[in-house]
Scaffold this motif. Structure first.
Motif, PDB file in Angstrom:
ATOM      1  N   ASP A 102       0.875  -1.155   0.000  1.00 57.36           N
ATOM      2  CA  ASP A 102       0.000   0.000   0.000  1.00 57.36           C
ATOM      3  C   ASP A 102       0.921   1.216   0.000  1.00 57.36           C
ATOM      4  N   ALA A 103       1.131   1.816  -1.164  1.00 57.05           N
ATOM      5  CA  ALA A 103       2.080   2.919  -1.281  1.00 57.05           C
ATOM      6  C   ALA A 103       1.582   4.182  -0.600  1.00 57.05           C
ATOM      7  N   THR A 104       0.293   4.242  -0.290  1.00 54.49           N
ATOM      8  CA  THR A 104      -0.253   5.395   0.401  1.00 54.49           C
ATOM      9  C   THR A 104       0.197   5.420   1.859  1.00 54.49           C
ATOM     10  N   THR A 105       0.304   4.247   2.460  1.00 54.62           N
ATOM     11  CA  THR A 105       0.706   4.159   3.868  1.00 54.62           C
ATOM     12  C   THR A 105       2.088   3.553   4.062  1.00 54.62           C
ATOM     13  N   GLY A 106       2.640   2.919   3.008  1.00 55.90           N
ATOM     14  CA  GLY A 106       3.914   2.221   3.135  1.00 55.90           C
ATOM     15  C   GLY A 106       3.777   0.854   3.771  1.00 55.90           C
ATOM     16  N   THR A 107       2.544   0.349   3.874  1.00 58.73           N
ATOM     17  CA  THR A 107       2.294  -0.944   4.507  1.00 58.73           C
ATOM     18  C   THR A 107       2.424  -2.082   3.505  1.00 58.73           C
ATOM     19  N   ILE A 108       3.281  -3.051   3.798  1.00 62.84           N
ATOM     20  CA  ILE A 108       3.407  -4.232   2.951  1.00 62.84           C
ATOM     21  C   ILE A 108       2.193  -5.130   3.152  1.00 62.84           C
ATOM     22  N   GLN A 109       1.570  -5.496   2.068  1.00 65.77           N
ATOM     23  CA  GLN A 109       0.428  -6.408   2.114  1.00 65.77           C
ATOM     24  C   GLN A 109       0.851  -7.858   1.892  1.00 65.77           C
ATOM     25  N   LEU A 110       1.880  -8.040   1.054  1.00 68.44           N
ATOM     26  CA  LEU A 110       2.357  -9.383   0.737  1.00 68.44           C
ATOM     27  C   LEU A 110       3.825  -9.302   0.334  1.00 68.44           C
ATOM     28  N   ALA A 111       4.627 -10.223   0.838  1.00 66.20           N
ATOM     29  CA  ALA A 111       6.037 -10.294   0.446  1.00 66.20           C
ATOM     30  C   ALA A 111       6.432 -11.764   0.362  1.00 66.20           C
ATOM     31  N   LYS A 112       6.786 -12.192  -0.847  1.00 63.71           N
ATOM     32  CA  LYS A 112       7.198 -13.575  -1.082  1.00 63.71           C
ATOM     33  C   LYS A 112       8.505 -13.557  -1.871  1.00 63.71           C
ATOM     34  N   ARG A 113       9.584 -13.922  -1.210  1.00 69.08           N
ATOM     35  CA  ARG A 113      10.911 -13.894  -1.837  1.00 69.08           C
ATOM     36  C   ARG A 113      11.135 -12.564  -2.567  1.00 69.08           C
ATOM     37  N   ASP A 114      10.716 -11.496  -1.954  1.00 68.57           N
ATOM     38  CA  ASP A 114      10.677 -10.191  -2.622  1.00 68.57           C
ATOM     39  C   ASP A 114      12.046  -9.563  -2.817  1.00 68.57           C
ATOM     40  N   THR A 115      13.094 -10.105  -2.192  1.00 71.23           N
ATOM     41  CA  THR A 115      14.441  -9.554  -2.391  1.00 71.23           C
ATOM     42  C   THR A 115      15.354 -10.529  -3.136  1.00 71.23           C
ATOM     43  N   ARG A 116      14.787 -11.570  -3.709  1.00 70.45           N
ATOM     44  CA  ARG A 116      15.596 -12.525  -4.468  1.00 70.45           C
ATOM     45  C   ARG A 116      15.868 -11.972  -5.860  1.00 70.45           C
ATOM     46  N   ARG A 117      17.128 -11.995  -6.265  1.00 74.03           N
ATOM     47  CA  ARG A 117      17.525 -11.478  -7.574  1.00 74.03           C
ATOM     48  C   ARG A 117      17.195 -12.483  -8.667  1.00 74.03           C
ATOM     49  N   VAL A 118      16.357 -12.060  -9.611  1.00 68.74           N
ATOM     50  CA  VAL A 118      15.898 -12.945 -10.677  1.00 68.74           C
ATOM     51  C   VAL A 118      15.752 -12.140 -11.972  1.00 68.74           C
ATOM     52  N   PRO A 119      15.706 -12.820 -13.127  1.00 73.19           N
ATOM     53  CA  PRO A 119      15.431 -12.111 -14.393  1.00 73.19           C
ATOM     54  C   PRO A 119      14.005 -11.581 -14.396  1.00 73.19           C
ATOM     55  N   ILE A 120      13.786 -10.462 -15.063  1.00 69.40           N
ATOM     56  CA  ILE A 120      12.470  -9.817 -15.031  1.00 69.40           C
ATOM     57  C   ILE A 120      11.880  -9.597 -16.431  1.00 69.40           C
ATOM     58  N   ALA A 121      12.520 -10.171 -17.452  1.00 67.95           N
ATOM     59  CA  ALA A 121      11.994 -10.076 -18.824  1.00 67.95           C
ATOM     60  C   ALA A 121      11.705  -8.620 -19.204  1.00 67.95           C
ATOM     61  N   SER A 122      10.554  -8.374 -19.806  1.00 65.49           N
ATOM     62  CA  SER A 122      10.270  -7.041 -20.359  1.00 65.49           C
ATOM     63  C   SER A 122       9.863  -5.998 -19.330  1.00 65.49           C
ATOM     64  N   LEU A 123       9.807  -6.351 -18.054  1.00 64.32           N
ATOM     65  CA  LEU A 123       9.674  -5.312 -17.042  1.00 64.32           C
ATOM     66  C   LEU A 123      10.868  -4.363 -17.126  1.00 64.32           C
ATOM     67  N   THR A 124      11.942  -4.858 -17.739  1.00 65.05           N
ATOM     68  CA  THR A 124      13.122  -4.039 -18.016  1.00 65.05           C
ATOM     69  C   THR A 124      12.755  -2.757 -18.762  1.00 65.05           C
ATOM     70  N   LYS A 125      11.752  -2.830 -19.616  1.00 65.95           N
ATOM     71  CA  LYS A 125      11.406  -1.690 -20.460  1.00 65.95           C
ATOM     72  C   LYS A 125      10.837  -0.516 -19.667  1.00 65.95           C
ATOM     73  N   VAL A 126      10.405  -0.756 -18.436  1.00 62.81           N
ATOM     74  CA  VAL A 126       9.984   0.361 -17.586  1.00 62.81           C
ATOM     75  C   VAL A 126      11.164   1.289 -17.335  1.00 62.81           C
ATOM     76  N   MET A 127      12.330   0.704 -17.045  1.00 62.57           N
ATOM     77  CA  MET A 127      13.509   1.529 -16.846  1.00 62.57           C
ATOM     78  C   MET A 127      13.955   2.184 -18.153  1.00 62.57           C
ATOM     79  N   THR A 128      13.801   1.477 -19.267  1.00 68.42           N
ATOM     80  CA  THR A 128      14.124   2.077 -20.560  1.00 68.42           C
ATOM     81  C   THR A 128      13.298   3.336 -20.777  1.00 68.42           C
ATOM     82  N   ALA A 129      11.997   3.259 -20.519  1.00 67.06           N
ATOM     83  CA  ALA A 129      11.130   4.431 -20.661  1.00 67.06           C
ATOM     84  C   ALA A 129      11.539   5.532 -19.692  1.00 67.06           C
TER      85      ALA A 129
END
Length: 297
Positions: free
Chosen positions: A53-80
């Motif tokens: 919840d970005a309005t409050t900063g409250t995590i609702q769900l976290a599952k292996r959220d800091t594990r480094r993995v490939p992200i495919a075309s989510l990469t294009k968000v940084m490109t933009a």
């Protein structure tokens, strides 16, 4: 249920990267719409997931959220994101044979661009984000690196400036490489990207049509993010065999902005089904909190 355009400010990036204020698995807080979830989240089949919840900063769900993995075309968000800091929207980019060959050789999704076409940066952002065009990504990187190597360096510099400590880019399109990120970092990037009004507009556009002119063909680009039909504000899909099915999404429920990332999902439909279940769950939590806060039983 109210749905509107409420994008979390950039100051929330630190909270998102630091882990927010509470985990979904923690004990319930005092109740109310901004508290820790009081009921268990729905089952998530994605290998990595993060919902905040970005309005409050409250995590609702976290599952292996800091594990480094490939992200495919989510990469294009940084490109933009990088292009927006380098280019004028009305600047014109000429598509080359190398841009077209890059997408074909990599077996990537493309925006149907042809060598010799001249398109504005604004149009290429749609070609990049909606059909996830690797040809558009290559054209933009070549122009605004200049060259892919320098452009990727700019991407990594931007990641560092945003505090994405577990993110490294190796190309501008997300084709299989040594690049990686985490669900938590991608949630922070989504927040930063959608603070840009141009990216926000592109990301929530179902389809973009441009008419034929003397310098380019007619094009119709359709957004691969079917979560838009459920009122989502964006943001990006991705898939490679290595990364699995990926999705970053932002949606507003009851005045709260939720940012979610699913990585390594088992199927195309599954990522959207999971996102919908998560948004339905947090909406129920907010409604329950409001009811309790009003003293209604």
């Amino acid at each position: 249920m109210r749905i509107g355009v409420i994008i979390a400010p950039a100051v929330l990036l630190g909270a998102l990267l630091a882990g927010g204020t509470a985990q979904a698995s923690a004990a319930p807080a005092h109740g109310g719409p901004s508290s820790v979830p009081s009921s268990a989240p729905p089952s998530v089949t994605a290998r990595e997931a993060y919902l905040v919840d970005a309005t409050t900063g409250t995590i609702q769900l976290a599952k292996r959220d800091t594990r480094r993995v490939p992200i495919a075309s989510l990469t294009k968000v940084m490109t933009a994101y990088v292009v927006r800091r380098q280019a004028r929207l009305d600047s014109v980019v000429t598509i080359t044979k190398a841009d077209v060959r890059h997408a074909v050789a990599g077996g990537a999704t493309a925006a149907g661009l042809r060598a010799g076409e001249r398109l504005t940066v604004r149009d290429l952002l749609y070609a990049l984000m909606l059909p996830s065009g690797a040809d558009a990504a290559h054209a933009l990187a070549q122009r605004y690196g200049p060259g892919t190597t320098k452009f990727v360096a700019r991407m990594n510099a931007a990641a560092k400036s945003l505090g994405l400590r577990d993110t490294h880019y190796a190309n501008p399109d997300g084709l299989p490489s040594k690049g990686y990120s985490t669900a938590r970092d991608q949630a922070a990037l989504a927040t930063a990207a959608l603070a840009d009004p141009v990216i926000a507009t592109v990301a929530r556009t179902p389809a973009r049509k441009i008419a034929k002119t003397s310098v380019h063909r007619a094009h119709t680009w359709r957004n691969t993010n079917t979560l838009l039909k459920d009122g989502a504000l964006g943001l990006k899909t991705g898939y490679t065999r290595q990364a699995g099915y990926c999705l970053s999404f932002v949606a507003v429920r009851e005045g709260h902005t939720f940012v979610g990332v699913l990585l390594g999902e088992r199927g195309d439909a599954a990522r959207f089904a999971t996102a919908r279940k998560l948004l339905e769950w947090v909406t129920g939590e907010l409604d329950a909190g409001m009811t309790a806060g009003a003293g209604i039983t």
